[in-house]
Design a protein around this motif. Structure first.
Motif, PDB file in Angstrom:
ATOM      1  N   PRO A  25      -4.976  15.459  13.229  1.00 32.46           N
ATOM      2  CA  PRO A  25      -6.319  15.033  13.076  1.00 32.46           C
ATOM      3  C   PRO A  25      -6.193  13.796  12.564  1.00 32.46           C
ATOM      4  O   PRO A  25      -5.429  13.464  11.437  1.00 32.46           O
ATOM      5  CB  PRO A  25      -6.847  16.258  12.094  1.00 32.46           C
ATOM      6  N   ILE A  26      -6.675  12.877  13.161  1.00 38.24           N
ATOM      7  CA  ILE A  26      -6.581  11.415  12.736  1.00 38.24           C
ATOM      8  C   ILE A  26      -7.932  10.831  13.066  1.00 38.24           C
ATOM      9  O   ILE A  26      -8.465  10.698  14.138  1.00 38.24           O
ATOM     10  CB  ILE A  26      -5.313  10.613  13.544  1.00 38.24           C
ATOM     11  N   GLY A  27      -8.559  10.189  12.182  1.00 40.97           N
ATOM     12  CA  GLY A  27      -9.982   9.604  12.089  1.00 40.97           C
ATOM     13  C   GLY A  27     -10.602  10.680  12.624  1.00 40.97           C
ATOM     14  O   GLY A  27     -11.168  11.740  11.878  1.00 40.97           O
ATOM     15  N   ASP A  28     -11.482  10.665  13.641  1.00 40.14           N
ATOM     16  CA  ASP A  28     -12.650  11.490  13.945  1.00 40.14           C
ATOM     17  C   ASP A  28     -12.301  12.299  15.116  1.00 40.14           C
ATOM     18  O   ASP A  28     -13.162  13.017  15.562  1.00 40.14           O
ATOM     19  CB  ASP A  28     -14.104  10.757  14.364  1.00 40.14           C
ATOM     20  N   ARG A  29     -10.879  12.322  15.384  1.00 40.78           N
ATOM     21  CA  ARG A  29     -10.568  13.353  16.438  1.00 40.78           C
ATOM     22  C   ARG A  29      -9.102  13.856  16.192  1.00 40.78           C
ATOM     23  O   ARG A  29      -8.486  13.349  15.268  1.00 40.78           O
ATOM     24  CB  ARG A  29     -10.518  12.744  17.964  1.00 40.78           C
ATOM     25  N   THR A  30      -8.872  14.724  16.974  1.00 38.20           N
ATOM     26  CA  THR A  30      -7.526  15.299  16.970  1.00 38.20           C
ATOM     27  C   THR A  30      -6.826  14.881  18.283  1.00 38.20           C
ATOM     28  O   THR A  30      -6.969  15.064  19.269  1.00 38.20           O
ATOM     29  CB  THR A  30      -7.548  17.136  16.700  1.00 38.20           C
TER      30      THR A  30
ATOM     31  N   GLU B 133       0.680  -1.153   0.118  1.00 39.43           N
ATOM     32  CA  GLU B 133      -0.024   0.100  -0.001  1.00 39.43           C
ATOM     33  C   GLU B 133       0.903   1.215  -0.020  1.00 39.43           C
ATOM     34  O   GLU B 133       1.946   1.472   0.862  1.00 39.43           O
ATOM     35  CB  GLU B 133      -0.912  -0.107   1.197  1.00 39.43           C
ATOM     36  N   LEU B 134       0.585   2.325  -0.828  1.00 40.68           N
ATOM     37  CA  LEU B 134       1.535   3.220  -0.805  1.00 40.68           C
ATOM     38  C   LEU B 134       1.135   4.741  -0.220  1.00 40.68           C
ATOM     39  O   LEU B 134      -0.091   5.006  -0.414  1.00 40.68           O
ATOM     40  CB  LEU B 134       1.792   3.630  -2.454  1.00 40.68           C
ATOM     41  N   PHE B 135       1.941   5.251   0.461  1.00 43.07           N
ATOM     42  CA  PHE B 135       1.535   6.442   1.051  1.00 43.07           C
ATOM     43  C   PHE B 135       2.480   7.496   0.654  1.00 43.07           C
ATOM     44  O   PHE B 135       3.555   7.485   1.144  1.00 43.07           O
ATOM     45  CB  PHE B 135       1.399   6.383   2.666  1.00 43.07           C
ATOM     46  N   PRO B 136       2.207   8.226  -0.204  1.00 42.99           N
ATOM     47  CA  PRO B 136       2.922   9.391  -0.759  1.00 42.99           C
ATOM     48  C   PRO B 136       3.191  10.566   0.058  1.00 42.99           C
ATOM     49  O   PRO B 136       2.428  10.917   0.840  1.00 42.99           O
ATOM     50  CB  PRO B 136       2.430   9.784  -2.158  1.00 42.99           C
ATOM     51  N   SER B 137       4.428  11.094   0.001  1.00 40.66           N
ATOM     52  CA  SER B 137       4.534  12.540   0.835  1.00 40.66           C
ATOM     53  C   SER B 137       3.932  13.750  -0.101  1.00 40.66           C
ATOM     54  O   SER B 137       3.828  13.421  -1.443  1.00 40.66           O
ATOM     55  CB  SER B 137       6.150  12.571   0.887  1.00 40.66           C
TER      56      SER B 137
ATOM     57  N   PRO C 154       9.836  13.170  11.163  1.00 40.41           N
ATOM     58  CA  PRO C 154      10.085  14.559  10.462  1.00 40.41           C
ATOM     59  C   PRO C 154       9.079  14.823   9.434  1.00 40.41           C
ATOM     60  O   PRO C 154       8.896  16.078   9.236  1.00 40.41           O
ATOM     61  CB  PRO C 154      11.295  14.178   9.793  1.00 40.41           C
ATOM     62  N   ASN C 155       8.245  13.844   8.913  1.00 40.73           N
ATOM     63  CA  ASN C 155       7.422  14.123   7.681  1.00 40.73           C
ATOM     64  C   ASN C 155       6.005  14.108   8.552  1.00 40.73           C
ATOM     65  O   ASN C 155       5.469  13.056   8.731  1.00 40.73           O
ATOM     66  CB  ASN C 155       7.562  13.331   6.490  1.00 40.73           C
ATOM     67  N   GLY C 156       5.278  15.128   8.804  1.00 40.16           N
ATOM     68  CA  GLY C 156       3.934  15.435   9.318  1.00 40.16           C
ATOM     69  C   GLY C 156       2.896  14.477   8.814  1.00 40.16           C
ATOM     70  O   GLY C 156       2.270  13.631   9.424  1.00 40.16           O
ATOM     71  N   GLU C 157       2.821  14.699   7.402  1.00 41.94           N
ATOM     72  CA  GLU C 157       1.785  13.896   6.697  1.00 41.94           C
ATOM     73  C   GLU C 157       1.742  12.426   6.661  1.00 41.94           C
ATOM     74  O   GLU C 157       0.922  11.549   6.843  1.00 41.94           O
ATOM     75  CB  GLU C 157       1.771  14.605   5.302  1.00 41.94           C
ATOM     76  N   ILE C 158       3.275  12.068   6.704  1.00 42.69           N
ATOM     77  CA  ILE C 158       3.526  10.667   6.671  1.00 42.69           C
ATOM     78  C   ILE C 158       3.198   9.998   7.929  1.00 42.69           C
ATOM     79  O   ILE C 158       2.699   8.899   8.023  1.00 42.69           O
ATOM     80  CB  ILE C 158       4.960  10.528   5.908  1.00 42.69           C
ATOM     81  N   CYS C 159       3.401  10.844   8.904  1.00 35.91           N
ATOM     82  CA  CYS C 159       3.269  10.434  10.387  1.00 35.91           C
ATOM     83  C   CYS C 159       2.004  10.226  10.461  1.00 35.91           C
ATOM     84  O   CYS C 159       1.384   9.000  11.165  1.00 35.91           O
ATOM     85  CB  CYS C 159       3.628  11.562  11.347  1.00 35.91           C
ATOM     86  N   ARG C 160       0.996  11.155   9.967  1.00 36.99           N
ATOM     87  CA  ARG C 160      -0.501  11.055  10.149  1.00 36.99           C
ATOM     88  C   ARG C 160      -0.909   9.660   9.440  1.00 36.99           C
ATOM     89  O   ARG C 160      -1.697   8.856   9.781  1.00 36.99           O
ATOM     90  CB  ARG C 160      -1.315  11.874   9.454  1.00 36.99           C
ATOM     91  N   ALA C 161      -0.207   9.349   8.201  1.00 41.55           N
ATOM     92  CA  ALA C 161      -0.569   8.153   7.241  1.00 41.55           C
ATOM     93  C   ALA C 161      -0.038   6.902   8.142  1.00 41.55           C
ATOM     94  O   ALA C 161      -0.927   6.087   8.001  1.00 41.55           O
ATOM     95  CB  ALA C 161       0.085   8.339   6.089  1.00 41.55           C
ATOM     96  N   MET C 162       0.871   6.961   8.759  1.00 38.23           N
ATOM     97  CA  MET C 162       1.354   5.637   9.484  1.00 38.23           C
ATOM     98  C   MET C 162       0.619   5.318  10.431  1.00 38.23           C
ATOM     99  O   MET C 162       0.379   4.425  10.859  1.00 38.23           O
ATOM    100  CB  MET C 162       2.737   6.199   9.920  1.00 38.23           C
ATOM    101  N   ILE C 163       0.299   6.376  11.322  1.00 35.97           N
ATOM    102  CA  ILE C 163      -0.671   6.233  12.516  1.00 35.97           C
ATOM    103  C   ILE C 163      -2.121   5.615  12.199  1.00 35.97           C
ATOM    104  O   ILE C 163      -2.715   4.651  12.592  1.00 35.97           O
ATOM    105  CB  ILE C 163      -0.890   7.386  13.392  1.00 35.97           C
ATOM    106  N   GLY C 164      -2.682   6.446  10.894  1.00 37.66           N
ATOM    107  CA  GLY C 164      -3.811   5.943  10.547  1.00 37.66           C
ATOM    108  C   GLY C 164      -4.160   4.454  10.002  1.00 37.66           C
ATOM    109  O   GLY C 164      -4.799   3.554   9.929  1.00 37.66           O
ATOM    110  N   TRP C 165      -2.780   3.935   9.338  1.00 36.82           N
ATOM    111  CA  TRP C 165      -2.631   2.648   8.894  1.00 36.82           C
ATOM    112  C   TRP C 165      -2.781   1.696  10.065  1.00 36.82           C
ATOM    113  O   TRP C 165      -3.181   0.729   9.945  1.00 36.82           O
ATOM    114  CB  TRP C 165      -1.416   2.573   8.021  1.00 36.82           C
TER     115      TRP C 165
ATOM    116  N   PHE D   8       5.781   3.910   3.231  1.00 40.71           N
ATOM    117  CA  PHE D   8       5.653   5.250   3.672  1.00 40.71           C
ATOM    118  C   PHE D   8       6.699   6.046   3.090  1.00 40.71           C
ATOM    119  O   PHE D   8       7.839   5.713   3.633  1.00 40.71           O
ATOM    120  CB  PHE D   8       5.592   5.334   5.286  1.00 40.71           C
ATOM    121  N   ASP D   9       6.550   7.023   2.495  1.00 38.03           N
ATOM    122  CA  ASP D   9       7.419   7.704   1.627  1.00 38.03           C
ATOM    123  C   ASP D   9       7.984   8.986   2.604  1.00 38.03           C
ATOM    124  O   ASP D   9       7.775   9.989   2.107  1.00 38.03           O
ATOM    125  CB  ASP D   9       7.074   8.296   0.276  1.00 38.03           C
TER     126      ASP D   9
END
Length: 362
Positions: free
Chosen positions: A169-174, A35-39, A187-198, A344-345
């Motif tokens: 913000p992850i799922g229905d809460r922050t 599964e690909l999670f681009p930065s 270091p990469n905030g959006e990838i951090c969110r993607a990793m937690i969500g996954w 996770f990129d």
């Protein structure tokens, strides 16, 4: 002055090549495509460190190629850095060059920012920081609206605070995180969110209790805890453990305990090899661990920890080094199969790849 920019035109192709290499490397263990999670292609790094090059009575931001530390590349824009880093860079440099006290013997500047708009600037010197420096730094802090931290040999001068507050913000809460200067953060905030969500999605039907090793400031554990009856996490860094405790309280999590132990020590504890004073308030026999989450350093899991982890029905393994993850898979694949596989990129435009595996007992 040079501008540090990246060519975003072939980002998609670069990511596809990473995915193909990763799939081929893991082909012995799974037929799944990752599964690909681009930065985001630009402004993805939330922290940056610049050397300060002094020449002609003025300071400049500089970077170096690996192994060429006497040949600086002067920069005034850093497009892989967050927009806030790029906004603060010229303001900080202008103030430094207007003040002999701030400029003299300054050799490094660090920026720590968040997706939610907080920032901390650390100025590092080859001199003792005195009252004059503090007065100038406080004036700059007031002007910027963000805290300044001063460092020199055996000296750390905190003018306001030595941390930032991130809100993800992850799922229905922050979720809110205290991130302390000098401690590890993604270091990469959006990838951090993607990793937690996954990871949350992979755990949503696990039930039972969660164990996490190498938990840092609770980055993963806190959002995952709600999917489990109880959660226990370990971390060796005292600063990270303290931050994790604060983050647990800030997020209202009531089923999670953090203990300061290395993975090797926890393995000894769960095997009852020896007792640990830091575990005196924890009864390991009360836990029914269904899932273990590991996000180890680049060296991967040591042999004893890998063997201990293999006892769990489900293993979530986040890795910043697929080579050592593959080494661990030689052991883990004897008892577990790969149910989910992710890329996770974290660092676009580099060969660096971060991978995620959900391993389920055969």
């Amino acid at each position: 002055m040079a501008i540090h920019r990246v060519n975003t035109d072939d980002y998609h192709d670069q990511l596809q090549r990473k995915a193909e290499r990763l799939r081929a490397a893991y082909g012995e263990y799974t037929d799944l495509a990752p599964e690909l999670f681009p930065s985001p292609p630009i402004h993805y790094r939330l922290r940056a460190e610049f050397k300060v090059w002094q020449e002609g009575g003025r300071a400049h931001y500089a970077m170096y190629r690996q192994g060429e530390y006497k040949k600086p590349f002067i920069i005034d824009e850093f497009t892989v850095g967050s927009e806030l880093i790029n906004e603060l860079m010229p303001k900080v440099l202008a103030a430094v060059n207007e003040s002999e006290i701030l400029r003299k013997r300054l050799f490094s500047a660090e920026f720590l920012t968040t997706l939610s708009g907080d920032a901390l600037i650390t100025l590092i010197y080859h001199k003792k920081l005195d009252e004059q420096w503090e007065a100038e730094a406080r004036a700059l802090q007031e002007k910027l609206g963000f805290p300044i931290l001063g460092r020199s040999r055996k000296q750390k001068l905190v003018l306001e605070r030595d941390y930032v507050i991130e809100k993800l913000p992850i799922g229905d809460r922050t979720y809110q995180y205290k991130q302390v200067e000098g401690s590890f953060t993604q270091p990469n905030g959006e990838i951090c969110r993607a990793m937690i969500g996954w990871a949350r999605d992979a755990c949503k039907e696990a039930g039972g209790d969660l164990l996490e090793l190498y938990c840092g400031n609770g980055n993963f554990t806190i959002p995952l805890a709600e999917h489990f009856d109880k959660a226990l996490a370990t971390e060796i860094s005292k600063a990270s453990v303290n931050s994790a405790q604060e983050n647990i309280r800030a997020n209202g999590v009531d089923n999670l305990d953090i203990v300061r132990l290395s993975s090797e020590e926890f393995t000894q504890a769960i095997d009852k090899v020896r007792p640990f004073r830091r575990l005196k308030h924890i009864d390991l026999d009360r836990y029914d661990f269904s899932t273990v989450l590991v996000d180890p350093p680049r060296a991967g899991l040591d042999a004893d920890t890998c063997a201990m982890v293999a006892r769990f029905p489900r293993i979530l393994y986040i890795s910043c080094n697929p080579e050592t993850q593959l080494e661990n898979l030689k052991v883990l694949s004897k008892t577990h199969r790969i149910e989910r596989f992710a890329l996770f990129d974290q660092f676009p435009y580099t060969d660096h790849t971060e991978s995620g595996l959900l391993l389920v007992r055969k």
